[in-house]
Design an enzyme around this catalytic site. Structure first.
Site, PDB file in Angstrom:
ATOM      1  N   ASN A 194      47.639  40.837  44.155  1.00  0.00           N
ATOM      2  CA  ASN A 194      46.500  41.685  43.814  1.00  0.00           C
ATOM      3  C   ASN A 194      46.547  41.992  42.323  1.00  0.00           C
ATOM      4  O   ASN A 194      46.497  41.055  41.522  1.00  0.00           O
ATOM      5  CB  ASN A 194      46.317  42.885  44.749  1.00  0.00           C
ATOM      6  N   ASP A 195      46.618  43.241  41.894  1.00  0.00           N
ATOM      7  CA  ASP A 195      46.337  43.598  40.492  1.00  0.00           C
ATOM      8  C   ASP A 195      47.073  42.780  39.426  1.00  0.00           C
ATOM      9  O   ASP A 195      48.270  42.496  39.561  1.00  0.00           O
ATOM     10  CB  ASP A 195      46.765  45.047  40.206  1.00  0.00           C
ATOM     11  N   GLU A 252      42.410  54.432  39.804  1.00  0.00           N
ATOM     12  CA  GLU A 252      43.580  53.552  39.745  1.00  0.00           C
ATOM     13  C   GLU A 252      43.552  52.720  38.458  1.00  0.00           C
ATOM     14  O   GLU A 252      42.517  52.547  37.823  1.00  0.00           O
ATOM     15  CB  GLU A 252      43.572  52.592  40.943  1.00  0.00           C
TER      16      GLU A 252
END
Ligand code: FRU
Length: 516
Positions: free
Chosen positions: A33-34, A224
């Site tokens: 993910n990120d 976030e």
């Protein structure tokens, strides 16, 4: 290459190339993910990412790692961070950033300590987050600091801050002091916010200086992955708000990525700013990270996916991929993002160019087709009024972009291939109507990124078409379509996979010559 992937442990093998990107960053196996820790260190671009190497699903977070000389061609390196310490038990090494100090590369990340259901019943919360450091002399092997966690919950205990969700530090240096922005929320979970921390030394002690910015109640309950940079003379806070209100029509997803443009007051830590602006109005773009290039540009890469949708590549042993690197600019208070010029290195084949073409029916152009390519178009919108372009098209499926000269631009992935789910499969945005519309489109095996009018708007999406759906069809929707100019480039393998046979099979190539 073999040396660079010495520690590869292909726990999950990628079984099919159909959706594995040719030039976007993706994990060599398992989940990502990120983006994390994007930086330029000792002459190379380093890019890390949230990674679960054992299965194509989210699990205790590791940091995957790739490296590049030029932002176009990437190579896999061994996993940089593995969750092994008590302060990261359960959740692992969450997102963070990188900074160089005294020749060493430091990664600042969040240790996410999660409770088992039984522990949660006893203590009343599910997780708690700490900030940590790891450092490296060679940019490949990292050692966690003995002082971890370097920021504990005690630091914000007297503030209007939930101690359970403080994460994703982005660190930078300003006037000889280190600063970090962290994603956070109020204890009642109603307001997302950004905390600013300050340190004289980076490695020993940090102090929470201020709650720099906070949602006014319309921008979600948790912010976030904050990033901060000065771009074209403006201070820009990049972040990804979650729990957005999708029912009032302003947001299509409950999580998006965007910016606030304004001024950070380093004395009191407060950030004054204008309205929220999307960084990408498509379906899949989240948690972007930014970095400064040695020549002073701000470059961003985002996760080209969204939480809570169907990711069909999990069937093939992997999940998730990144956007292309995009350059950020601010003009008249508005954010623009454009593909970095370095990507032109991937144009290894002779381009196809057309000028002043007028069509009155659905048309394909010889050679203008593909699963990994780039299209640069200027269209006379005043004359054409309304038109569509179908990408990754075949008799059974297509991804359709439609422009209407009143200024609506529609991205439709309803029939793009395997169904993806999410809030919607059609996104329509309003753009500034202009006589000429410019489109810069990047297509890869399971993604489309569209840059409209020099990056004034961007729309990106993952798609899951058949490997053989490769046509690009131009469709006048109102008598004529006038194309002022078209450039088409087939793109090289920028992210070669160590185990995967990337080219199409000989049988497929024979049947579909454009697959060469
Ligand atoms: C954003 C995020 C971050 C966190 C990471 C965990 O997508 O939730 O806030 O650090 O993912 O993988």
């Amino acid at each position: 290459m073999a040396e660079q992937i010495e520690n590869f442990q292909p726990f999950a093998q990628i079984t099919d190339a159909r959706w594995y990107p040719r030039y976007h960053i993706a994990p060599p196996f398992g989940w990502c993910n990120d983006p994390n820790g994007m930086c330029f260190y000792k002459g190379q671009y380093h890019f890390f990412y949230q990674h679960y190497p054992y299965e194509p699903r989210w699990g205790p977070m590791h940091w995957g790692h790739v490296v590049s000389d030029d932002l176009a061609y990437w190579k896999h390196l061994p996993i940089a961070l593995t969750p092994e310490e008590p302060y990261e038990a359960g959740g692992g090494c969450f997102s963070g950033s990188a900074i160089e100090k005294d020749g060493k590369l430091y990664l600042m990340y969040t240790g996410h300590l999660s409770a088992t259901p039984e522990e949660e019943a006893a203590i009343g919360f599910a997780h708690i987050e700490f900030q940590c450091l790891a450092s490296s002399e060679d940019g490949i092997h990292f050692e966690k600091s003995a002082k971890n966690p370097i920021i504990e919950e005690i630091e914000v205990a007297d503030k209007d801050v939930s101690i359970h969700d403080i994460r994703d530090p982005k660190v930078w240096i300003h006037n000889g002091k280190y600063y970090a922005v962290l994603g956070s929320r109020t204890p009642d979970m109603a307001h997302g916010q950004i905390l600013l921390f300050e340190s004289k030394d980076l490695t020993k002690s940090w102090r929470c200086k201020a709650i720099s910015a906070r949602s006014d109640g319309t921008l979600g309950g948790m912010w976030e992955c904050p990033n901060f940079a000065e771009i074209d003379g403006e201070d820009v806070l990049v972040f990804s708000p979650m729990d957005l209100p999708t029912d009032d029509g302003r947001f299509y997803f409950d999580k998006v990525a965007g910016v606030l443009i304004g001024k950070l007051n380093y004395r009191n830590g407060l950030f004054t700013h204008g309205d929220f602006q999307y960084l990408d109005k498509g379906f899949d773009f989240y948690a972007p990270q930014i970095m400064q290039t040695p020549d002073g540009r701000t470059v961003m890469i985002g996760w080209l996916d969204m939480w809570n949708v169907e990711m069909h590549e999990t069937r093939d042993g992997w999940a998730g991929h990144m956007s292309i690197p995009r350059e950020l600019h601010v003009k008249d208070g508005k954010i623009f993002s454009t593909p970095v010029p370095e990507l032109q290195k991937l144009r290894k084949w002779k381009p196809i160019t057309l000028k002043d073409v007028v069509i009155d029916e659905a048309t394909t152009f010889d050679g203008v087709a593909g699963e990994a390519c780039e299209l640069v178009l200027t269209i006379d919108a005043a004359e054409s009024k309304k038109f569509s372009i179908a990408l990754r098209a075949s008799d059974i499926e297509q991804t359709v972009l439609t422009y209407n000269s009143t200024g609506t631009f529609k991205f439709d992935r309803t029939n793009a291939g395997e169904p993806i789910g999410g809030f919607t499969s059609v996104r329509e945005i309003q753009i500034e109507p202009q006589d000429k519309i410019k489109l810069h489109i990047f297509i890869d095996r399971s993604s489309v990124e569209v840059f409209i009018n020099d990056g004034a708007e961007v729309m990106s999406a993952r798609i899951y078409p058949k490997r053989t759906s490769q046509k690009i069809i131009f469709v006048p929707e109102n008598e004529l379509l006038e194309i002022d100019s078209l450039e088409f480039y087939k793109l090289d393998f920028g992210m070669p996979h160590p185990h995967l046979k990337d080219e199409a099979s000989e049988d497929l190539k024979k049947k579909f010559p454009f697959l060469k």
